[in-house]
Write a protein that holds these residues in place. Sequence first.
Motif, PDB file in Angstrom:
ATOM      1  N   LEU A   1      29.930  11.026  15.504  1.00 39.84           N
ATOM      2  CA  LEU A   1      31.349  10.949  15.847  1.00 39.84           C
ATOM      3  C   LEU A   1      31.734  11.977  16.910  1.00 39.84           C
ATOM      4  CD1 LEU A   1      32.840  10.442  12.273  1.00 39.84           C
ATOM      5  CD2 LEU A   1      32.801   8.772  14.133  1.00 39.84           C
ATOM      6  N   LEU A   2      31.135  13.160  16.854  1.00 35.97           N
ATOM      7  CA  LEU A   2      31.420  14.163  17.882  1.00 35.97           C
ATOM      8  C   LEU A   2      30.931  13.667  19.243  1.00 35.97           C
ATOM      9  CD1 LEU A   2      32.424  16.903  18.747  1.00 35.97           C
ATOM     10  CD2 LEU A   2      30.221  17.884  18.073  1.00 35.97           C
ATOM     11  N   GLY A   3      29.752  13.031  19.264  1.00 33.13           N
ATOM     12  CA  GLY A   3      29.269  12.447  20.509  1.00 33.13           C
ATOM     13  C   GLY A   3      30.205  11.363  21.016  1.00 33.13           C
ATOM     14  N   ASP A   4      30.714  10.538  20.109  1.00 33.58           N
ATOM     15  CA  ASP A   4      31.676   9.501  20.508  1.00 33.58           C
ATOM     16  C   ASP A   4      32.924  10.122  21.121  1.00 33.58           C
ATOM     17  OD1 ASP A   4      29.940   7.618  19.493  1.00 33.58           O
ATOM     18  OD2 ASP A   4      31.038   7.336  17.608  1.00 33.58           O
ATOM     19  N   LEU A   5      33.384  11.192  20.493  1.00 33.67           N
ATOM     20  CA  LEU A   5      34.585  11.880  20.978  1.00 33.67           C
ATOM     21  C   LEU A   5      34.363  12.438  22.379  1.00 33.67           C
ATOM     22  CD1 LEU A   5      37.441  12.767  20.169  1.00 33.67           C
ATOM     23  CD2 LEU A   5      36.444  14.811  19.160  1.00 33.67           C
TER      24      LEU A   5
END
Length: 390
Positions: A218-222
């Motif tokens: 999710l951090l990568g998506d963000l």
Amino acid sequence: MNDIFEYWQLLLVPVFFAVGWMAARIDMRQVVHESRALPRSYFKGLNFLLNEQPDKAIDSFLEVAKVDSQTVELHFALGNLFRRRGETERAIRMHQNLLGLPDIEEKHRLQAMVELGQDFLKAGLLDRAEEIFNKLVGTARDADAKRSLLEIYQVGKEWQKAIDIARELPDLASHKEIAEYYCELAAGEIMRSRSDSARSYLEVAMQENRKCVRASMLLGDLLAQEGRTEEAIAVWQGIEQQDPAYLSLVAQRLLDAYLKLSRRDEGIALLSGYLEHYPSLDLLDVVYQLVLEGQGNEAAYRLVRAELQRNPTLLGLEKLMSARLPLASPEVRGDVELAKTIVQGYTRRLSRYRCNNCGFKARQFYWRCPACGGWETNPPRRGEEFDQSL
């Protein structure tokens, strides 16, 4: 001496017989006494059950409870039976009537509340179930109430409430589960384009569980949404250190990121390396498509063939036939197509994810098993890969 001993043995036989006869008489008298003590409604209820008239049976058993508190356990057993059978309305009625008894013991009253809350939960009446279990917090059934509240908050996706109650249940909810709750909150914030609050939730998730792959995803998506592609790639690559089995879930993300940066060859090299060290059918799909588009059918066929030789699977064989089909001569193309169709008939059931906890199978990946509710119990491997790893 031996003859005397044998005579004594013979004399003991009628004595033992008499003792047994007297014990049987006492037991029979006790049974007759207890059966006569039971109200007539009890036997009427049993008769209704045998004749498959459960509603009338409930009425009869409730009459018994009004005159004999010793039959309360019978009602709990019947209520649980109805709930397991999916007859939640009958279970609710049974437990509500128990709570309505004026002289019910406190321990039975609390148990009836627990059972009624479970009835409401099974029926999907989350608000009513929550109300019941909140009343039980701080009582002798406190632990039962909090466990049920945790389930209610997860089903209702009330993640902050789930976090609060989970911290009071360290034996039930581990840091892994709490990290997942924070990931759920972060995912919701990302959908609402609230980057700062999403990042805060992900930071706490990582504090709870440093190996939380979902938080990294999710951090990568963000970061990718913010245009920070290089940073997103670095975060997704870090999953290799957390649990390389999950690299297949970010393979497409990594591919898209490298294509966005016009670094296709670097992306191919990275994902091919992952495939070599951490074989995965999902990862193979991504690398195959990448090689097919960038280097053509022949290179894609060689890739799948080499992978199949290293890790022979039926799903890999199906992929090999798909790669071979464009290269086949017209004379054998029909045979290849037929063989592919036959193999597909066997691979449909093998291409599903399977829960390690309960065996539930699904075509898509779930962080929380829809059947048993376990978190991270669905490994990112297809059924055939799961069988091979046993």
